[in-house]
Design a protein around this motif. Structure first.
Motif, PDB file in Angstrom:
ATOM      1  N   VAL A   1     -40.070  45.896  66.587  1.00  7.85           N
ATOM      2  CA  VAL A   1     -40.396  46.559  65.608  1.00  7.85           C
ATOM      3  C   VAL A   1     -41.113  47.955  65.734  1.00  7.85           C
ATOM      4  N   LEU A   2     -40.218  49.145  65.283  1.00  8.94           N
ATOM      5  CA  LEU A   2     -40.756  50.253  65.327  1.00  8.94           C
ATOM      6  C   LEU A   2     -41.890  50.896  64.536  1.00  8.94           C
ATOM      7  N   GLN A   3     -41.781  50.420  63.338  1.00 13.13           N
ATOM      8  CA  GLN A   3     -42.866  51.036  62.406  1.00 13.13           C
ATOM      9  C   GLN A   3     -42.770  50.001  61.135  1.00 13.13           C
ATOM     10  N   GLU A   4     -44.191  49.962  60.721  1.00  9.80           N
ATOM     11  CA  GLU A   4     -44.625  49.345  59.583  1.00  9.80           C
ATOM     12  C   GLU A   4     -44.466  50.107  58.400  1.00  9.80           C
ATOM     13  N   LEU A   5     -43.758  49.603  57.415  1.00  8.55           N
ATOM     14  CA  LEU A   5     -43.303  50.372  56.014  1.00  8.55           C
ATOM     15  C   LEU A   5     -44.372  49.811  55.023  1.00  8.55           C
ATOM     16  N   GLN A   6     -44.602  48.589  54.941  1.00  8.83           N
ATOM     17  CA  GLN A   6     -45.285  48.109  54.102  1.00  8.83           C
ATOM     18  C   GLN A   6     -45.986  46.823  54.932  1.00  8.83           C
ATOM     19  N   LYS A   7     -47.483  46.807  54.622  1.00  2.00           N
ATOM     20  CA  LYS A   7     -48.038  45.531  55.498  1.00  2.00           C
ATOM     21  C   LYS A   7     -47.876  44.299  54.777  1.00  2.00           C
ATOM     22  N   GLY A   8     -47.546  43.174  55.832  1.00  9.37           N
ATOM     23  CA  GLY A   8     -47.504  41.893  55.460  1.00  9.37           C
ATOM     24  C   GLY A   8     -48.619  41.119  55.369  1.00  9.37           C
ATOM     25  N   TYR A   9     -48.761  40.115  54.758  1.00 12.20           N
ATOM     26  CA  TYR A   9     -49.988  39.115  54.821  1.00 12.20           C
ATOM     27  C   TYR A   9     -49.665  37.593  55.056  1.00 12.20           C
ATOM     28  N   MET A  10     -50.347  36.981  55.516  1.00 16.36           N
ATOM     29  CA  MET A  10     -50.262  35.400  55.624  1.00 16.36           C
ATOM     30  C   MET A  10     -51.568  34.921  55.101  1.00 16.36           C
TER      31      MET A  10
ATOM     32  N   LYS B   1     -53.583  31.716  55.763  1.00 12.39           N
ATOM     33  CA  LYS B   1     -53.467  30.488  56.985  1.00 12.39           C
ATOM     34  C   LYS B   1     -52.095  30.397  57.729  1.00 12.39           C
ATOM     35  N   ASP B   2     -51.301  29.488  57.136  1.00 15.84           N
ATOM     36  CA  ASP B   2     -50.104  29.378  58.109  1.00 15.84           C
ATOM     37  C   ASP B   2     -48.845  29.631  56.913  1.00 15.84           C
ATOM     38  N   ARG B   3     -49.100  30.326  56.006  1.00 16.64           N
ATOM     39  CA  ARG B   3     -48.100  30.631  54.982  1.00 16.64           C
ATOM     40  C   ARG B   3     -47.866  31.984  54.820  1.00 16.64           C
ATOM     41  N   VAL B   4     -46.835  32.469  54.647  1.00 19.69           N
ATOM     42  CA  VAL B   4     -46.438  33.844  54.514  1.00 19.69           C
ATOM     43  C   VAL B   4     -46.499  34.281  53.019  1.00 19.69           C
ATOM     44  N   LEU B   5     -47.577  34.996  52.563  1.00 19.06           N
ATOM     45  CA  LEU B   5     -47.445  35.593  51.237  1.00 19.06           C
ATOM     46  C   LEU B   5     -46.652  36.756  50.945  1.00 19.06           C
ATOM     47  N   ARG B   6     -46.452  37.385  51.848  1.00 16.67           N
ATOM     48  CA  ARG B   6     -45.517  38.590  51.803  1.00 16.67           C
ATOM     49  C   ARG B   6     -45.154  39.114  53.134  1.00 16.67           C
ATOM     50  N   PRO B   7     -43.884  39.203  53.531  1.00 18.35           N
ATOM     51  CA  PRO B   7     -43.429  39.600  54.668  1.00 18.35           C
ATOM     52  C   PRO B   7     -43.673  40.969  55.024  1.00 18.35           C
ATOM     53  N   ALA B   8     -43.839  41.459  56.181  1.00 14.35           N
ATOM     54  CA  ALA B   8     -44.100  43.098  56.348  1.00 14.35           C
ATOM     55  C   ALA B   8     -42.752  43.605  56.227  1.00 14.35           C
ATOM     56  N   MET B   9     -42.618  44.741  55.540  1.00 17.01           N
ATOM     57  CA  MET B   9     -41.573  45.517  55.545  1.00 17.01           C
ATOM     58  C   MET B   9     -41.631  46.520  57.004  1.00 17.01           C
ATOM     59  N   VAL B  10     -40.405  46.453  57.757  1.00 11.68           N
ATOM     60  CA  VAL B  10     -40.369  47.259  58.786  1.00 11.68           C
ATOM     61  C   VAL B  10     -39.104  47.945  59.240  1.00 11.68           C
ATOM     62  N   LYS B  11     -39.255  48.769  60.108  1.00 16.94           N
ATOM     63  CA  LYS B  11     -38.121  49.568  61.052  1.00 16.94           C
ATOM     64  C   LYS B  11     -37.871  48.831  62.122  1.00 16.94           C
ATOM     65  N   VAL B  12     -36.909  48.528  62.472  1.00 15.88           N
ATOM     66  CA  VAL B  12     -36.552  47.825  63.675  1.00 15.88           C
ATOM     67  C   VAL B  12     -35.538  48.491  64.612  1.00 15.88           C
ATOM     68  N   ASN B  13     -35.796  48.366  65.986  1.00 10.75           N
ATOM     69  CA  ASN B  13     -35.050  49.182  67.075  1.00 10.75           C
ATOM     70  C   ASN B  13     -33.702  48.551  67.077  1.00 10.75           C
ATOM     71  N   GLU B  14     -32.502  49.247  67.052  1.00  8.53           N
ATOM     72  CA  GLU B  14     -31.216  48.674  67.138  1.00  8.53           C
ATOM     73  C   GLU B  14     -30.920  48.186  68.574  1.00  8.53           C
TER      74      GLU B  14
END
Length: 197
Positions: A173-182, A184-197
């Protein structure tokens, strides 16, 4: 006279024959009665054994049914207990999901440069409110998802862009575009990210 004697002898012979027939008939009847009684006893024994077998079979079926019902009841109790624990564990999920945009807006507000004294004091107040909100959500189990320089995980990250960076490994992951949250052990919202090819 001889005729009377002959008749008398004939009557005696007839009576003896009749007596013998009666004895034979009575013996035959007694034998038939004994056979009938024996047959009735055998039939009764067979009926009793058949009835006993049916009752045993019915008892086995009822015991099996009872055990199945008992197992179903135990499973229901276990499921209810699991549901109760999950409900308690994730009781704040809906509220926290609704608060995620508020946290995002606070973070955006804190990124603005404050140039005047009034703006600086307002920013300081916003920071205090933001810290209080983050502290309260953290107590409920809300945690931000780590993103920067970690391998991309499709379970917790949502890739929206790709970029080529030769200094880093592929799939990082190169950059976080929107913060993600969990929660406890459940994903409430995944983090929106920019990924290295």
């Amino acid at each position: 006279m001889s005729q009377a004697k002959e008749e008398k002898d004939q009557l005696v012979n007839n009576e003896e024959a009749t007596t013998e027939e009666t004895i034979i008939e009575e013996t035959t009847e007694e034998t038939s009665v004994e056979e009938t009684v024996a047959e009735d006893k055998d039939t009764a024994k067979e009926d009793e054994s058949d009835e006993l077998a049916l009752l045993k079979e019915k008892l086995e079926k009822e015991e099996e049914r009872y055990l199945r019902l008992l197992a179903d009841f135990d499973n229901l109790k276990r499921r209810n207990q699991i549901d109760r624990v999950a409900q308690e564990k994730y009781r704040a999920q809906n509220l926290l999901t609704d608060l995620l945009p508020v946290l995002d807006n606070f973070e955006r507000a804190l990124q603005v440069e404050a140039t005047t004294e009034d703006a600086k004091s307002m920013k300081q107040g916003i920071e205090m409110v933001y810290r209080s909100l983050v502290e309260a959500t953290t107590k409920e189990g809300l945690e931000p998802i780590a993103t920067e320089n970690v391998p991309f995980d499709p379970n917790i990250h949502h890739a929206v862009m790709q970029e080529k960076d030769d200094t880093k490994e592929s799939g990082i992951v190169l950059q976080e575009l929107q913060k993600g949250y969990m929660l406890k052990d459940r994903v409430l919202r995944p983090a929106m990210v920019k990924v290295n090819e």
